[in-house]
Write an enzyme that holds these catalytic residues in place. Sequence first.
Site, PDB file in Angstrom:
ATOM      1  N   GLU A  94     100.747 -13.955 -21.718  1.00  0.00           N
ATOM      2  CA  GLU A  94     100.787 -14.630 -20.425  1.00  0.00           C
ATOM      3  C   GLU A  94     101.049 -16.133 -20.544  1.00  0.00           C
ATOM      4  O   GLU A  94     101.668 -16.726 -19.654  1.00  0.00           O
ATOM      5  CB  GLU A  94      99.472 -14.391 -19.663  1.00  0.00           C
ATOM      6  CG  GLU A  94      99.268 -12.965 -19.189  1.00  0.00           C
ATOM      7  CD  GLU A  94      98.584 -12.074 -20.208  1.00  0.00           C
ATOM      8  OE1 GLU A  94      98.258 -10.914 -19.885  1.00  0.00           O
ATOM      9  OE2 GLU A  94      98.369 -12.552 -21.360  1.00  0.00           O
ATOM     10  N   PHE A 156      84.599  -5.421 -14.453  1.00  0.00           N
ATOM     11  CA  PHE A 156      85.495  -5.343 -15.594  1.00  0.00           C
ATOM     12  C   PHE A 156      86.721  -6.228 -15.359  1.00  0.00           C
ATOM     13  O   PHE A 156      87.369  -6.167 -14.330  1.00  0.00           O
ATOM     14  CB  PHE A 156      85.935  -3.896 -15.835  1.00  0.00           C
ATOM     15  CG  PHE A 156      86.930  -3.744 -16.957  1.00  0.00           C
ATOM     16  CD1 PHE A 156      86.553  -3.986 -18.276  1.00  0.00           C
ATOM     17  CD2 PHE A 156      88.243  -3.366 -16.691  1.00  0.00           C
ATOM     18  CE1 PHE A 156      87.468  -3.855 -19.306  1.00  0.00           C
ATOM     19  CE2 PHE A 156      89.166  -3.228 -17.726  1.00  0.00           C
ATOM     20  CZ  PHE A 156      88.774  -3.465 -19.037  1.00  0.00           C
ATOM     21  N   GLN A 157      87.024  -7.065 -16.332  1.00  0.00           N
ATOM     22  CA  GLN A 157      88.151  -8.001 -16.301  1.00  0.00           C
ATOM     23  C   GLN A 157      88.099  -8.919 -15.078  1.00  0.00           C
ATOM     24  O   GLN A 157      89.124  -9.270 -14.507  1.00  0.00           O
ATOM     25  CB  GLN A 157      89.494  -7.255 -16.368  1.00  0.00           C
ATOM     26  CG  GLN A 157      89.753  -6.650 -17.736  1.00  0.00           C
ATOM     27  CD  GLN A 157      91.195  -6.221 -17.956  1.00  0.00           C
ATOM     28  OE1 GLN A 157      91.913  -5.902 -17.003  1.00  0.00           O
ATOM     29  NE2 GLN A 157      91.624  -6.190 -19.211  1.00  0.00           N
ATOM     30  N   LYS A 206      92.629  -6.779  -5.648  1.00  0.00           N
ATOM     31  CA  LYS A 206      93.344  -5.510  -5.754  1.00  0.00           C
ATOM     32  C   LYS A 206      93.334  -4.753  -4.434  1.00  0.00           C
ATOM     33  O   LYS A 206      94.346  -4.150  -4.053  1.00  0.00           O
ATOM     34  CB  LYS A 206      92.726  -4.659  -6.867  1.00  0.00           C
ATOM     35  CG  LYS A 206      93.538  -3.424  -7.216  1.00  0.00           C
ATOM     36  CD  LYS A 206      92.993  -2.738  -8.455  1.00  0.00           C
ATOM     37  CE  LYS A 206      93.875  -1.558  -8.864  1.00  0.00           C
ATOM     38  NZ  LYS A 206      93.366  -0.905 -10.109  1.00  0.00           N
ATOM     39  N   MET A 522     102.314 -34.110 -37.494  1.00  0.00           N
ATOM     40  CA  MET A 522     101.761 -35.332 -36.914  1.00  0.00           C
ATOM     41  C   MET A 522     100.324 -35.548 -37.366  1.00  0.00           C
ATOM     42  O   MET A 522      99.907 -36.685 -37.613  1.00  0.00           O
ATOM     43  CB  MET A 522     101.829 -35.299 -35.385  1.00  0.00           C
ATOM     44  CG  MET A 522     101.472 -36.619 -34.727  1.00  0.00           C
ATOM     45  SD  MET A 522     102.567 -37.989 -35.188  1.00  0.00           S
ATOM     46  CE  MET A 522     103.904 -37.752 -34.005  1.00  0.00           C
TER      47      MET A 522
END
Length: 626
Positions: A94, A156-157, A206, A522
């Site tokens: 993502e 959940f999630q 959802k 760096m």
Amino acid sequence: MTNGPDISPALVARTASRAKDVAPVSSAVEGANPVQGPNNVVPPTEMTGSQAIVRSLEELGVTDVFGLPGGAILPTYDPLMDSSVINHVLVRHEQGAGHAAQGYAMVTGEVGVCIATSGPGATNLVTAIADAHMDSVPMVAITGQVNSAVIGSDAFQEADIVGITMPITKHSFLVTDAQEIPRVLAEAFYIAGSGRPGPVIVDISKDAQQATMEFSWPPRIDLPGYRVISKGHSKQLREAAKLIAAAQRPVFYVGGGVIKAHASRELRELAEFVGAPVATTLQARGAFPDSHEQHVGMPGMHGAVSAVTALQQSDLLITLGARFDDRVTGVLSTFAPNAKVIHADIDPAEISKNRVADVPIVGDLADIIPELLDACRARFEESGRQDLASWWSTLKRLRETYPIGYTEPHDGLTAPQHVIQRIGELTGPEGVYVAGVGQHQMWAAQFVKYERPHQWLNSGGLGTMGYSVPAAMGAKVGNPDRVVWAIDGDGCFQMTNQELATCVINQIPIKVAVINNSSLGMVRQWQTLFYDSRYSNTDLNTGHGTARIPDFVKLADAYGCAGLRCERPEDVDATIAQALEINDRPVVIDFVVSRDSMVWPMVPAGVSNDQIQIARDMTPDWEEED
């Protein structure tokens, strides 16, 4: 419903012009309807919330999105499959979707779009969202959320992505009612693309996606309290012109806001009329042509001596779309100590935030710069202008005496600066150059010549390792006819190189130059300079004389890319030419370079810009006679 004006910034960039009919948000209260897209009139139609998401994106003019499905956003991926308008690019992580949306937005001027599911899908977007926030990139992130009935129950999630992202977005929406979807998405796109651009998140539960609603278009936008000021105040413009006419050492301090405002042409006209030097920050590379005689370079920690000095010794900073970032100013209290400040920016919060402005001007630079030019013409006609010959004599001497350059490495390996310089020279200004973060980023800013806006993309404010490959992918989708180079480091490349799979499968033929010094370059440079060369955990074992884990050529081959390796300076041009000839798949080049090369000039952290070093323990000779 009343049709609103087409204000898509994308149409602007793709026709190399800028729309002037952008309705201010206040007009949403006054009766107009500033909805992006063609504003087709869609009569009330019953559909699901998920179908409304897809239809809204289509009506907003979206043609490309980057995302990865999961449970909470799955209802939306079903109607997305049926869209004949939207091209969905399936990423492998993502974060890649977020950076790709950024790259797409940066080259097109459109609002970039990324999609993720709830919980870890949404939190994986956070780095890209923060990056877009720091660099003012217009982006809308659409995330799925658990059912509204269980929000707050540690389902959940579940993750409170609205709460998480509130400090790093222009606005964050939580939608639990399907009927709100069209309006919220229209508002999200308007907020992201108007005023100072930035990211907006739309988190949709959802059950809202699955519910039935009545879709109609265009929706009414209602954003009380959100105002975008376009025109500069006439009195302030006159005061600015007065200071410009009186200044003996003026300098244009140009930031990325000029590019966001699509005001490069206007900047050039103003700069040429005034005759003052122009310094373009890291985010403004290309806003003013490098080849122009008035360009004195990039200021800042790794800026050109001529640019740093122009700011330090100026008596007037004409600041356009810049924010007095610490990487430019060094120790703020010592920055341009004798300069008065004109500060023009579309975001009033930036005015006098770090440096008090003597003349603050709030508004759209595409409007302000021409207005300032008119004010200067009137003032110069009335009172004349200062002779800047002495000022230019000083700056030209510095530009000629201390040009950006490099020394050949002592270990016999290739100089990374040479590689990057030749990429720019062989590809030309019509290419797009997307850098990761670190030494290679600074070298890409220094050694590629930037002649136009939208030619240079990088993670400036946040400094995100892993930005380059997915951002280049998004840039190529948005601008498929240009050559797009991801100039990356061997450390950065390993953070997001899985998006090479996305590029191969979706036929996105970017070119990746891995500047492989086998180190976190760096960080290693700072360890050399400030930690007695104690190289704690910066050796990556990817380059010359190491185990080469991973072998980047084999990795490229595994992903279906063309994999090349260049280990000798005499092979650099031929390798780049070979890469430029391959356009049917991505190309990854392992440029094996010296790990001892450093970025110069450099202003060490915590000191005044007056202490800029052109090499280790070497500072310019300020007393040299002209």
